[in-house]
Design an enzyme around this catalytic site. Structure first.
Site: not given
Length: 503
Positions: A95, A170, A194
């Site tokens: 990420k 996210s 997320s």
């Protein structure tokens, strides 16, 4: 030598606090401040300790659209770790709020565009030491402030099961790259869902570990009391394997205390006969939120655990419905302090501070603050208002109420071993069109995390696993366990995975 404050600057600061300063006061404080700032000058002459960077960085580039069909890659690269180890042969995406030395990092926001970290987050170093290969940075939402997949400044991330639909966020890119088969595993981060929301909507396995199990060192923070990093993969065994590598104290993260690490891969072999699972009724049928077909599918999937000898009961947990409200001040006021004022790190904790990241984000805020997404601006404006008007009272009250919420879950987990509910109460939604209004782009995002967010505050391990398809879109079921018993959650998920594989 650092610049000293001018008389005008000092007066403006004093005025902002309601402090009365005349010319004599200003002259006095300017002289005293000059003496103190000599110590600050010394810091610039000292070499600060960094984090070690090993293994060569190669083929770092931003892929073109043809190589990036779902817009899930921010950067591609090849960082090959040790020649042998538990992750040998595994390709891992990361990420883009996690620092990887030599690879550009944007955290979904133009405010950080152009920043290249000079250090590896602890989990990156551990992956490489275990023989894994980092193959790129996955797009994440703008400063990780959204559970949708349309807020990143690089454009929307598309669901691989239906291009017109959201991938969730996210950790949007991380889930998509795993689902699309572009990597074996991925790292996500989770402050309200997320990891679990995009994993659910993309049909992969995603674990938010027990709070503090995985070090957050070298990762852009939202609120130190909510931050979690964890694994996503297309199988439970790969989730367990990656967790084994990244778990454990590093001595640099204040979130970690008395960490209890388990043999997660070995635990998968155990049966779940006699394991007690509790259907949390308040996790279903959220008024005005839930889709009945999602509830029905998750309930039907849950009853399959009985085929494996597990006990399934229903239980009521009324405080679960209040979890999102309790967490609200933590998101808005906590992110104001940590992100906007603390530049993604905050203050008053011991450990490693990524000063290059701090400087880069501070520069972005100072020069391009209007480039913040509407959701980020909401956090800034509301967080500041609440702090200014109520002086942190509601943040403090929320943190105190988290203990009440935690006790409710702890009491429930004395009756059962695992709590079960839908990960997200609705199917994946359509991505907003280019002509969508600001209101349309913001609407509905909050309801995606109603089941997931409470466990960020309480720190219980929570994992989503694919349990079915509705109209071509994956649905996730969430399992929640006792703190430090991530292996029980993984064992339960593995048993379900094997059952579904054989059905």
């Amino acid at each position: 030598m650092l610049s000293r404050p001018t008389k005008e600057q000092l007066l403006a600061i004093a005025t902002s606090y309601g402090l009365q300063c005349d010319a004599a006061d200003l002259a006095f404080f300017l002289a005293e401040i000059d003496k103190v700032m000599a110590s600050y000058d010394v810091l610039d002459q000292l070499e600060e300790p960094g984090l070690p960077v090993r293994y060569a960085r190669a083929n770092v580039y931003r892929p073109a659209a043809g190589e990036n069909p779902y817009n899930a890659w921010y950067q591609k690269c090849s960082i090959k770790g040790a020649r042998s180890g538990r992750l040998a042969g595994k390709l891992i995406a990361v990420k883009d709020n996690v620092c990887v030395a030599g690879v550009p990092m944007m955290n979904g926001s133009a405010l950080l565009e152009g920043y290249i970290p000079d250090f590896d987050a602890t989990i990156i170093a551990r992956i490489l030491e275990a023989g894994g290969e980092i193959v790129g940075k996955a797009v994440c939402e703008h400063l990780c402030f959204s559970a949708g997949s349309h807020s990143a400044d690089t454009g929307p991330v598309h669901n691989p099961h239906n291009f017109d639909y959201s991938a969730g966020g996210s950790s949007s890119g991380s889930a998509v790259l795993v689902a699309a088969g572009d990597c074996d595993m991925a790292i996500g981060c989770d402050q309200g869902g997320s990891i679990r929301v995009p994993s659910s909507w993309c049909g992969v396995y995603g674990l938010k570990p027990t709070y503090g199990l995985v070090p957050y060192t070298g990762i852009f923070s939202l609120d130190l009391t909510l931050d979690h990093a964890g694994p996503l993969a297309s199988s439970v065994s790969d989730v367990a394997l990656l967790l084994e590598v990244i778990a454990g104290e590093d001595g640099l993260d204040p979130r970690q205390k008395d960490v209890k690490v388990e043999a997660y891969s070995a635990a998968l072999a155990g049966e779940i006969k006699g394991l007690r699972l509790g259907l949390v009724e308040e996790g279903f049928a959220w008024p005005g939120l839930s889709e009945p077909e999602v509830d029905e599918l998750v309930r039907k999937a849950a009853f399959q655990f009985q085929e494996l000898g597990a006990e399934l009961t229903s239980l009521s947990l009324p405080l679960h419905r209040l979890g999102p409200a309790i967490l609200c001040p933590l998101y808005f006021e906590g992110s104001l302090a940590t992100v906007m004022q603390g530049k993604g790190m905050g203050t008053n904790w011991k450990g490693f501070y990524g000063t290059s990241l701090l400087k880069a984000f501070a520069h972005g805020l100072a020069s391009r603050i209007d480039a913040l997404s509407d959701m980020a601006k909401m956090h800034l404006l509301l967080g500041h208002y609440m702090q200014k008007q109520y002086h942190g009272y509601y943040y403090a009250r929320a943190q105190n109420l988290v203990r009440v919420l935690n006790k409710a879950y702890e009491d429930a987990l004395q009756q059962v071993d695992i709590l079960l509910m839908p990960t997200v109460p609705i199917k994946a939604t359509r991505l907003p069109g280019q002509d969508a209004s600001r209101e349309e782009r913001m609407s509905g995002v909050g309801k995606l995390t109603v089941n997931t967010c409470p466990f960020n505050a309480t720190g219980h391990p929570a994992m989503t696993l694919p349990c079915g398809i509705i109209q071509g879109l994956p649905i996730g079921m969430m399992l929640v366990g006792r703190r430090w018993q991530d292996s029980t959650v993984l064992r339960c998920a593995r048993a379900f995975e094997q059952l579904r594989g054989s059905s």
